[in-house]
Motif scaffolding. Sequence first.
Motif, PDB file in Angstrom:
ATOM      1  N   ILE A 104      59.871 -28.911  16.064  1.00  0.00           N
ATOM      2  CA  ILE A 104      61.074 -28.098  16.262  1.00  0.00           C
ATOM      3  C   ILE A 104      62.255 -29.049  16.429  1.00  0.00           C
ATOM      4  CG2 ILE A 104      62.254 -26.473  17.784  1.00  0.00           C
ATOM      5  CD1 ILE A 104      59.475 -25.356  18.466  1.00  0.00           C
ATOM      6  N   ILE A 105      63.272 -28.840  15.621  1.00  0.00           N
ATOM      7  CA  ILE A 105      64.458 -29.688  15.690  1.00  0.00           C
ATOM      8  C   ILE A 105      65.535 -28.930  16.451  1.00  0.00           C
ATOM      9  CG2 ILE A 105      66.231 -30.858  14.332  1.00  0.00           C
ATOM     10  CD1 ILE A 105      64.166 -30.948  12.030  1.00  0.00           C
ATOM     11  N   GLN A 106      66.054 -29.562  17.462  1.00  0.00           N
ATOM     12  CA  GLN A 106      67.116 -28.926  18.241  1.00  0.00           C
ATOM     13  C   GLN A 106      68.454 -29.553  17.851  1.00  0.00           C
ATOM     14  OE1 GLN A 106      66.407 -28.433  22.364  1.00  0.00           O
ATOM     15  NE2 GLN A 106      64.455 -27.425  22.004  1.00  0.00           N
ATOM     16  N   LEU A 107      69.416 -28.691  17.614  1.00  0.00           N
ATOM     17  CA  LEU A 107      70.747 -29.138  17.220  1.00  0.00           C
ATOM     18  C   LEU A 107      71.764 -28.785  18.290  1.00  0.00           C
ATOM     19  CD1 LEU A 107      70.743 -27.760  13.553  1.00  0.00           C
ATOM     20  CD2 LEU A 107      70.285 -30.102  14.257  1.00  0.00           C
ATOM     21  N   ASP A 108      72.758 -29.625  18.413  1.00  0.00           N
ATOM     22  CA  ASP A 108      73.898 -29.284  19.265  1.00  0.00           C
ATOM     23  C   ASP A 108      74.792 -28.340  18.474  1.00  0.00           C
ATOM     24  OD1 ASP A 108      73.228 -30.857  21.474  1.00  0.00           O
ATOM     25  OD2 ASP A 108      74.057 -32.661  20.521  1.00  0.00           O
ATOM     26  N   PRO A 109      75.563 -27.488  19.151  1.00  0.00           N
ATOM     27  CA  PRO A 109      76.410 -26.521  18.435  1.00  0.00           C
ATOM     28  C   PRO A 109      77.339 -27.168  17.406  1.00  0.00           C
ATOM     29  CG  PRO A 109      76.342 -25.974  20.743  1.00  0.00           C
ATOM     30  CD  PRO A 109      75.623 -27.292  20.587  1.00  0.00           C
ATOM     31  N   ASP A 110      77.838 -28.384  17.681  1.00  0.00           N
ATOM     32  CA  ASP A 110      78.758 -29.010  16.732  1.00  0.00           C
ATOM     33  C   ASP A 110      78.047 -29.585  15.500  1.00  0.00           C
ATOM     34  OD1 ASP A 110      77.571 -30.923  18.380  1.00  0.00           O
ATOM     35  OD2 ASP A 110      79.295 -32.280  18.319  1.00  0.00           O
ATOM     36  N   GLU A 111      76.702 -29.585  15.495  1.00  0.00           N
ATOM     37  CA  GLU A 111      75.934 -30.069  14.344  1.00  0.00           C
ATOM     38  C   GLU A 111      75.619 -28.945  13.345  1.00  0.00           C
ATOM     39  OE1 GLU A 111      72.990 -33.519  15.630  1.00  0.00           O
ATOM     40  OE2 GLU A 111      72.748 -31.757  16.922  1.00  0.00           O
ATOM     41  N   VAL A 112      75.928 -27.703  13.719  1.00  0.00           N
ATOM     42  CA  VAL A 112      75.601 -26.568  12.870  1.00  0.00           C
ATOM     43  C   VAL A 112      76.777 -26.273  11.945  1.00  0.00           C
ATOM     44  CG1 VAL A 112      74.945 -24.131  12.843  1.00  0.00           C
ATOM     45  CG2 VAL A 112      74.114 -25.624  14.664  1.00  0.00           C
ATOM     46  N   GLU A 113      76.496 -26.275  10.644  1.00  0.00           N
ATOM     47  CA  GLU A 113      77.538 -25.989   9.666  1.00  0.00           C
ATOM     48  C   GLU A 113      77.626 -24.488   9.434  1.00  0.00           C
ATOM     49  OE1 GLU A 113      77.054 -28.151   6.030  1.00  0.00           O
ATOM     50  OE2 GLU A 113      76.563 -30.005   7.089  1.00  0.00           O
ATOM     51  N   ILE A 114      78.778 -24.045   8.985  1.00  0.00           N
ATOM     52  CA  ILE A 114      78.969 -22.634   8.655  1.00  0.00           C
ATOM     53  C   ILE A 114      78.011 -22.284   7.513  1.00  0.00           C
ATOM     54  CG2 ILE A 114      80.590 -20.948   7.690  1.00  0.00           C
ATOM     55  CD1 ILE A 114      82.803 -22.455   9.192  1.00  0.00           C
ATOM     56  N   GLY A 115      77.319 -21.141   7.657  1.00  0.00           N
ATOM     57  CA  GLY A 115      76.378 -20.691   6.643  1.00  0.00           C
ATOM     58  C   GLY A 115      74.937 -21.113   6.894  1.00  0.00           C
ATOM     59  N   THR A 116      74.720 -21.917   7.940  1.00  0.00           N
ATOM     60  CA  THR A 116      73.362 -22.354   8.271  1.00  0.00           C
ATOM     61  C   THR A 116      72.563 -21.174   8.809  1.00  0.00           C
ATOM     62  OG1 THR A 116      74.165 -24.565   8.838  1.00  0.00           O
ATOM     63  CG2 THR A 116      71.994 -23.938   9.683  1.00  0.00           C
ATOM     64  N   ILE A 117      71.337 -21.034   8.330  1.00  0.00           N
ATOM     65  CA  ILE A 117      70.446 -19.977   8.817  1.00  0.00           C
ATOM     66  C   ILE A 117      69.589 -20.559   9.935  1.00  0.00           C
ATOM     67  CG2 ILE A 117      68.524 -18.444   8.238  1.00  0.00           C
ATOM     68  CD1 ILE A 117      69.684 -18.308   5.393  1.00  0.00           C
ATOM     69  N   ILE A 118      69.597 -19.877  11.065  1.00  0.00           N
ATOM     70  CA  ILE A 118      68.862 -20.339  12.240  1.00  0.00           C
ATOM     71  C   ILE A 118      67.866 -19.261  12.646  1.00  0.00           C
ATOM     72  CG2 ILE A 118      69.069 -21.018  14.671  1.00  0.00           C
ATOM     73  CD1 ILE A 118      71.938 -21.890  14.038  1.00  0.00           C
ATOM     74  N   VAL A 119      66.639 -19.695  12.932  1.00  0.00           N
ATOM     75  CA  VAL A 119      65.621 -18.761  13.413  1.00  0.00           C
ATOM     76  C   VAL A 119      65.660 -18.794  14.937  1.00  0.00           C
ATOM     77  CG1 VAL A 119      63.155 -18.243  13.493  1.00  0.00           C
ATOM     78  CG2 VAL A 119      64.167 -19.157  11.392  1.00  0.00           C
ATOM     79  N   VAL A 120      65.842 -17.619  15.524  1.00  0.00           N
ATOM     80  CA  VAL A 120      65.904 -17.502  16.977  1.00  0.00           C
ATOM     81  C   VAL A 120      64.691 -16.700  17.428  1.00  0.00           C
ATOM     82  CG1 VAL A 120      67.264 -16.706  18.935  1.00  0.00           C
ATOM     83  CG2 VAL A 120      68.420 -17.529  16.877  1.00  0.00           C
ATOM     84  N   GLN A 121      63.904 -17.289  18.301  1.00  0.00           N
ATOM     85  CA  GLN A 121      62.712 -16.626  18.816  1.00  0.00           C
ATOM     86  C   GLN A 121      63.114 -15.589  19.870  1.00  0.00           C
ATOM     87  OE1 GLN A 121      59.735 -17.121  17.459  1.00  0.00           O
ATOM     88  NE2 GLN A 121      60.643 -18.626  16.086  1.00  0.00           N
ATOM     89  N   PRO A 122      62.293 -14.548  20.054  1.00  0.00           N
ATOM     90  CA  PRO A 122      62.611 -13.533  21.064  1.00  0.00           C
ATOM     91  C   PRO A 122      62.835 -14.166  22.443  1.00  0.00           C
ATOM     92  CG  PRO A 122      60.762 -12.815  19.720  1.00  0.00           C
ATOM     93  CD  PRO A 122      61.052 -14.241  19.336  1.00  0.00           C
ATOM     94  N   GLY A 123      63.920 -13.758  23.064  1.00  0.00           N
ATOM     95  CA  GLY A 123      64.236 -14.253  24.411  1.00  0.00           C
ATOM     96  C   GLY A 123      65.069 -15.524  24.422  1.00  0.00           C
ATOM     97  N   GLU A 124      65.221 -16.175  23.278  1.00  0.00           N
ATOM     98  CA  GLU A 124      66.012 -17.408  23.221  1.00  0.00           C
ATOM     99  C   GLU A 124      67.498 -17.080  23.185  1.00  0.00           C
ATOM    100  OE1 GLU A 124      63.510 -20.879  21.006  1.00  0.00           O
ATOM    101  OE2 GLU A 124      64.612 -19.504  19.727  1.00  0.00           O
ATOM    102  N   LYS A 125      68.289 -17.980  23.742  1.00  0.00           N
ATOM    103  CA  LYS A 125      69.742 -17.847  23.706  1.00  0.00           C
ATOM    104  C   LYS A 125      70.284 -19.011  22.904  1.00  0.00           C
ATOM    105  CE  LYS A 125      69.882 -15.597  28.148  1.00  0.00           C
ATOM    106  NZ  LYS A 125      70.272 -15.664  29.539  1.00  0.00           N
ATOM    107  N   ILE A 126      71.323 -18.756  22.139  1.00  0.00           N
ATOM    108  CA  ILE A 126      71.917 -19.810  21.344  1.00  0.00           C
ATOM    109  C   ILE A 126      73.405 -19.901  21.661  1.00  0.00           C
ATOM    110  CG2 ILE A 126      70.228 -19.779  19.491  1.00  0.00           C
ATOM    111  CD1 ILE A 126      72.142 -18.053  17.887  1.00  0.00           C
ATOM    112  N   PRO A 127      73.899 -21.150  21.785  1.00  0.00           N
ATOM    113  CA  PRO A 127      75.314 -21.334  22.173  1.00  0.00           C
ATOM    114  C   PRO A 127      76.261 -21.368  20.989  1.00  0.00           C
ATOM    115  CG  PRO A 127      74.206 -23.438  22.170  1.00  0.00           C
ATOM    116  CD  PRO A 127      73.166 -22.403  21.803  1.00  0.00           C
TER     117      PRO A 127
END
Length: 184
Positions: free
Chosen positions: A153-176
């Motif tokens: 599992i690769i964890q990214l900081d919010p500033d590493e995410v580009e516009i249009g990136t698809i992210i899978v969020v597991q149930p109960g997870e929070k994303i900033p």
Amino acid sequence: MSQNESYHVNESLRNDLRLRKILEELPEFASRYFYANEFSLSARTRVAYAYDLRTFFRYIITKNPSLQYMQVRDITIAHLEQLSVHDIESYLSYLKCYHPDEQEHRMIHNTPTGIARKLSCLRSFFDYYTGIGEMKRNPAARVSTPKIHTKEIIQLDPDEVEIGTIIVVQPGEKIPIDGMIEDG
């Protein structure tokens, strides 16, 4: 009752009927395990475990010298007490690739995940009988679980995410980060 509820009720009933049919092939004492777990395991899991146990019993009557030429229905708890860790490990090796019902035209392959589930079934089965005092030991308890390779599992900081990136969020997870839910 909604259509969805009706489907699940019908599927549960079909699985209960499948389980009864498989139990007719297993040793008589095996049914107690399934009755004891009727409300803690789903009907689908109980059917899968019954198939797994049927495969296990068929394997041991053909490969274990003390049980050869027996019928599956004739196996007793006393016979299971004679099994060793080696018997369980041999069975797990067999599960990698085998012909069910000795049908040469059909081959079943199991991944480490599938083999781990079948080992879990055996552990649970033997745990039940040791727990109620009908077996002294669980030969599957000392068998190592197959290593299951998972993707890192690769964890990214919010500033590493580009516009249009698809992210899978597991149930109960929070994303900033802000985004749009496409599915789920």
